[in-house]
Design a protein around this motif. Sequence first.
Motif, PDB file in Angstrom:
ATOM      1  N   PHE A 336       0.844  -1.189   0.000  1.00 54.22           N
ATOM      2  CA  PHE A 336       0.000   0.000   0.000  1.00 54.22           C
ATOM      3  C   PHE A 336       0.881   1.242   0.000  1.00 54.22           C
ATOM      4  CE2 PHE A 336      -2.383  -3.389   2.000  1.00 54.22           C
ATOM      5  CZ  PHE A 336      -3.601  -3.329   1.339  1.00 54.22           C
ATOM      6  N   VAL A 337       0.426   2.267  -0.698  1.00 52.77           N
ATOM      7  CA  VAL A 337       1.163   3.523  -0.803  1.00 52.77           C
ATOM      8  C   VAL A 337       0.195   4.672  -0.536  1.00 52.77           C
ATOM      9  CG1 VAL A 337       2.488   5.037  -2.315  1.00 52.77           C
ATOM     10  CG2 VAL A 337       2.802   2.571  -2.457  1.00 52.77           C
ATOM     11  N   SER A 338       0.650   5.688   0.191  1.00 52.88           N
ATOM     12  CA  SER A 338      -0.195   6.840   0.478  1.00 52.88           C
ATOM     13  C   SER A 338      -0.561   7.571  -0.809  1.00 52.88           C
ATOM     14  CB  SER A 338       0.533   7.807   1.422  1.00 52.88           C
ATOM     15  OG  SER A 338      -0.147   9.031   1.518  1.00 52.88           O
ATOM     16  N   SER A 339      -1.814   7.967  -0.920  1.00 49.46           N
ATOM     17  CA  SER A 339      -2.249   8.707  -2.113  1.00 49.46           C
ATOM     18  C   SER A 339      -1.923  10.184  -2.024  1.00 49.46           C
ATOM     19  CB  SER A 339      -3.765   8.532  -2.318  1.00 49.46           C
ATOM     20  OG  SER A 339      -4.475   9.076  -1.218  1.00 49.46           O
ATOM     21  N   THR A 340      -1.553  10.677  -0.832  1.00 46.95           N
ATOM     22  CA  THR A 340      -1.302  12.110  -0.669  1.00 46.95           C
ATOM     23  C   THR A 340       0.182  12.457  -0.620  1.00 46.95           C
ATOM     24  OG1 THR A 340      -1.461  11.879   1.746  1.00 46.95           O
ATOM     25  CG2 THR A 340      -3.479  12.458   0.545  1.00 46.95           C
ATOM     26  N   ASP A 341       1.054  11.459  -0.297  1.00 46.08           N
ATOM     27  CA  ASP A 341       2.481  11.758  -0.182  1.00 46.08           C
ATOM     28  C   ASP A 341       3.268  10.524  -0.604  1.00 46.08           C
ATOM     29  OD1 ASP A 341       4.774  13.166   0.355  1.00 46.08           O
ATOM     30  OD2 ASP A 341       4.750  12.783   2.514  1.00 46.08           O
ATOM     31  N   MET A 342       3.013  10.045  -1.822  1.00 45.11           N
ATOM     32  CA  MET A 342       3.519   8.748  -2.263  1.00 45.11           C
ATOM     33  C   MET A 342       5.030   8.692  -2.417  1.00 45.11           C
ATOM     34  SD  MET A 342       2.112   8.808  -6.201  1.00 45.11           S
ATOM     35  CE  MET A 342       0.435   9.091  -5.617  1.00 45.11           C
ATOM     36  N   TRP A 347       7.114   5.498   2.354  1.00 41.34           N
ATOM     37  CA  TRP A 347       6.400   4.731   1.327  1.00 41.34           C
ATOM     38  C   TRP A 347       7.344   4.256   0.229  1.00 41.34           C
ATOM     39  CZ3 TRP A 347       2.074   3.501   3.373  1.00 41.34           C
ATOM     40  CH2 TRP A 347       1.427   4.379   4.245  1.00 41.34           C
ATOM     41  N   MET A 348       8.640   4.487   0.427  1.00 38.65           N
ATOM     42  CA  MET A 348       9.626   4.064  -0.575  1.00 38.65           C
ATOM     43  C   MET A 348      10.507   2.934  -0.026  1.00 38.65           C
ATOM     44  SD  MET A 348       9.072   6.067  -3.256  1.00 38.65           S
ATOM     45  CE  MET A 348      10.572   6.268  -4.195  1.00 38.65           C
ATOM     46  N   ASN A 349      11.360   3.274   0.962  1.00 41.05           N
ATOM     47  CA  ASN A 349      12.291   2.253   1.442  1.00 41.05           C
ATOM     48  C   ASN A 349      12.525   2.305   2.945  1.00 41.05           C
ATOM     49  OD1 ASN A 349      13.779   4.590   1.612  1.00 41.05           O
ATOM     50  ND2 ASN A 349      15.174   4.074  -0.058  1.00 41.05           N
ATOM     51  N   GLN A 350      11.772   3.106   3.664  1.00 40.79           N
ATOM     52  CA  GLN A 350      11.949   3.202   5.108  1.00 40.79           C
ATOM     53  C   GLN A 350      10.885   2.372   5.828  1.00 40.79           C
ATOM     54  OE1 GLN A 350      12.002   7.316   6.269  1.00 40.79           O
ATOM     55  NE2 GLN A 350      13.694   7.846   4.888  1.00 40.79           N
ATOM     56  N   ALA A 351      11.300   1.727   6.925  1.00 36.34           N
ATOM     57  CA  ALA A 351      10.385   0.840   7.643  1.00 36.34           C
ATOM     58  C   ALA A 351       9.311   1.608   8.394  1.00 36.34           C
ATOM     59  CB  ALA A 351      11.176  -0.041   8.614  1.00 36.34           C
ATOM     60  N   VAL A 352       9.654   2.766   8.899  1.00 42.01           N
ATOM     61  CA  VAL A 352       8.690   3.552   9.678  1.00 42.01           C
ATOM     62  C   VAL A 352       8.675   4.986   9.169  1.00 42.01           C
ATOM     63  CG1 VAL A 352       8.898   2.130  11.744  1.00 42.01           C
ATOM     64  CG2 VAL A 352      10.451   4.056  11.407  1.00 42.01           C
ATOM     65  N   GLY A 353       7.723   5.745   9.649  1.00 41.94           N
ATOM     66  CA  GLY A 353       7.577   7.141   9.257  1.00 41.94           C
ATOM     67  C   GLY A 353       6.478   7.787  10.084  1.00 41.94           C
ATOM     68  N   PRO A 354       6.185   9.040   9.815  1.00 45.52           N
ATOM     69  CA  PRO A 354       5.219   9.768  10.654  1.00 45.52           C
ATOM     70  C   PRO A 354       3.774   9.318  10.499  1.00 45.52           C
ATOM     71  CG  PRO A 354       5.933  11.109   8.799  1.00 45.52           C
ATOM     72  CD  PRO A 354       6.798   9.893   8.802  1.00 45.52           C
ATOM     73  N   THR A 355       3.431   8.652   9.389  1.00 45.91           N
ATOM     74  CA  THR A 355       2.018   8.325   9.165  1.00 45.91           C
ATOM     75  C   THR A 355       1.763   6.849   8.872  1.00 45.91           C
ATOM     76  OG1 THR A 355       2.172   8.804   6.787  1.00 45.91           O
ATOM     77  CG2 THR A 355       1.581  10.632   8.234  1.00 45.91           C
ATOM     78  N   ARG A 358      -0.047   4.709  11.566  1.00 47.27           N
ATOM     79  CA  ARG A 358      -1.416   5.195  11.803  1.00 47.27           C
ATOM     80  C   ARG A 358      -2.342   4.758  10.676  1.00 47.27           C
ATOM     81  NH1 ARG A 358      -3.492  10.162  10.270  1.00 47.27           N
ATOM     82  NH2 ARG A 358      -1.383  10.986   9.962  1.00 47.27           N
ATOM     83  N   TYR A 359      -1.860   4.875   9.415  1.00 42.06           N
ATOM     84  CA  TYR A 359      -2.672   4.434   8.289  1.00 42.06           C
ATOM     85  C   TYR A 359      -2.900   2.925   8.336  1.00 42.06           C
ATOM     86  CZ  TYR A 359      -2.085   9.004   6.022  1.00 42.06           C
ATOM     87  OH  TYR A 359      -2.126  10.337   5.709  1.00 42.06           O
ATOM     88  N   ALA A 360      -1.829   2.172   8.700  1.00 46.26           N
ATOM     89  CA  ALA A 360      -1.940   0.717   8.757  1.00 46.26           C
ATOM     90  C   ALA A 360      -2.939   0.289   9.834  1.00 46.26           C
ATOM     91  CB  ALA A 360      -0.570   0.100   9.028  1.00 46.26           C
ATOM     92  N   GLU A 361      -2.899   0.976  10.971  1.00 48.57           N
ATOM     93  CA  GLU A 361      -3.850   0.643  12.033  1.00 48.57           C
ATOM     94  C   GLU A 361      -5.279   0.912  11.580  1.00 48.57           C
ATOM     95  OE1 GLU A 361      -5.284   2.066  16.450  1.00 48.57           O
ATOM     96  OE2 GLU A 361      -4.208   3.405  15.094  1.00 48.57           O
ATOM     97  N   VAL A 417      -2.347   6.694  17.602  1.00 49.88           N
ATOM     98  CA  VAL A 417      -2.363   8.108  17.968  1.00 49.88           C
ATOM     99  C   VAL A 417      -3.445   8.269  19.025  1.00 49.88           C
ATOM    100  CG1 VAL A 417      -2.653  10.471  17.170  1.00 49.88           C
ATOM    101  CG2 VAL A 417      -1.632   8.764  15.660  1.00 49.88           C
ATOM    102  N   PRO A 418      -3.091   8.275  20.305  1.00 49.19           N
ATOM    103  CA  PRO A 418      -4.112   8.325  21.357  1.00 49.19           C
ATOM    104  C   PRO A 418      -4.881   9.630  21.324  1.00 49.19           C
ATOM    105  CG  PRO A 418      -1.919   8.684  22.268  1.00 49.19           C
ATOM    106  CD  PRO A 418      -1.726   8.276  20.838  1.00 49.19           C
ATOM    107  N   VAL A 419      -6.120   9.559  21.796  1.00 46.05           N
ATOM    108  CA  VAL A 419      -6.935  10.766  21.881  1.00 46.05           C
ATOM    109  C   VAL A 419      -6.284  11.776  22.812  1.00 46.05           C
ATOM    110  CG1 VAL A 419      -9.185  11.674  22.543  1.00 46.05           C
ATOM    111  CG2 VAL A 419      -9.032   9.455  21.405  1.00 46.05           C
ATOM    112  N   LYS A 420      -5.696  11.248  23.893  1.00 47.65           N
ATOM    113  CA  LYS A 420      -5.014  12.112  24.853  1.00 47.65           C
ATOM    114  C   LYS A 420      -3.651  11.509  25.149  1.00 47.65           C
ATOM    115  CE  LYS A 420      -5.572  14.207  29.431  1.00 47.65           C
ATOM    116  NZ  LYS A 420      -6.425  14.274  30.636  1.00 47.65           N
TER     117      LYS A 420
END
Length: 455
Positions: A336-342, A347-355, A358-361, A417-420
């Motif tokens: 899967f690749v983000s449609s807003t920041d592909m 979304w290229m070669n890094q295991a983690v990132g800022p989003t 959260r998208y996977a969850e 991303v917790p509510v609080k």
Amino acid sequence: MSIKVALTHKTSYSYDRLVTMGPQVIRLRPAPHCRTNILSYSLTLEPGDHFLNWQQDPFGNFLARMVVNEQTKTFSVTVDLVAEMAAHNPFDFFLEESARTYPFTYEPDLKTDLLPYLATTTPDALLAAYLADIGKPSGVSTIDFVVALNQKVQGDIGYLIRLEPGVQSPAETLKKRSGSCRDSSWLLVHILRHLGLAARFVSGYLIQLKPDVKPLDGPAGAEVDFTDLHAWTEVYLPGAGWIGLDPTSGLLASEGHIPLAATPSPATAAPISGAHTKAEVEFDFAMKITRIAESPRVTKPYADEQWQAILELGDKVDERLKTGDVRLTMGGEPTFVSSTDMEAGEWMNQAVGPTKRRYAEDLVRRLTQSFAPGGLMHFGQGKWYPGEQLPRWAFATYWRHDGEPLWERADLIDREVPVKPATVATAEAFAAGLCRQLGLPADSAMAAYEDAAHF
């Protein structure tokens, strides 16, 4: 990516008697500074018995001067052009160092050239109050400043279609807090000039094409391909030249803005001007736009007819697979690749990132709800690839084929991303609660601290 469109604009006048026409001045040819590539252009005039002389006005705009040789009961102007709608970045420019922050001063020779576009009159009370509200900030980015001015006029002046001739004065527009595109553009011209920035009034065509896909946020844009006569403002910024500002939308002028006339005053930018002897007049106006060629692109690689043929072929393939009892399954690692920041690293070669997590969850929760109600969601370690310092992560859902739930309280599984956000007090409350559950005194937990050297 480019789309070639054919634009047709016809304006017709019918008179109840024969009239004698004075010279007619027609400003309906794309101006020399038009950034959109105009592939072809034609101007057809009636009556056919006329003399036509192409000129350029003192400001460099093209104008056609038509002299009708005999009396007539009709007068029509038809423009046909083909434009190549290739997207361009309206911020693709650099400012001179001296003009990067506002306020700045035009160098003497340039200021002399710009005098017609700097001319002002004493502002009335409404305009003076509006200018006072804007103020003259010091040391701000020039680009940010003019963009904010454009957005302010768009926010303060409501747009309406106004069929009455002429342009409202800035005072009238501010009093009504509404106006047509030409009214808000003329107001913005006055504001810019009073703030020391050279500005001019622009009339032209606006082409808006229906987007291939709807944006995830922001305005959806035109529902159908659309074109009309329009007006906007241009401001002169050293190093960049004339920059188009559209106070109707609050945006910078783009490839859809095709200037026809850019002048110090709206009076010299009218699409058609001239006189004739007294008569009753019926007026007709029509514009049409047609896509004539489209290059394949990410958002629309196929024409509608091609895509329909693909869908029909897919149905036939599905039917043959079903008849042959061929069963397909999905692989274990769909990508899967983000449609807003592909193109982001995650979304290229890094295991983690800022989003990514959260998208996977969000995806695994929606899949669980749709395909495995009562399933157990598991958030754990994934594969550990050679050369990587840490293992990757994996989100999974487990469920029973008989439908019996494995987990009934999805709300107990916290979110990425917790509510609080958790605090020290949250950790202390958790530790105390855990101790009580274990039958220990609530203060049994011992505080532990990270090694400061690792911070």
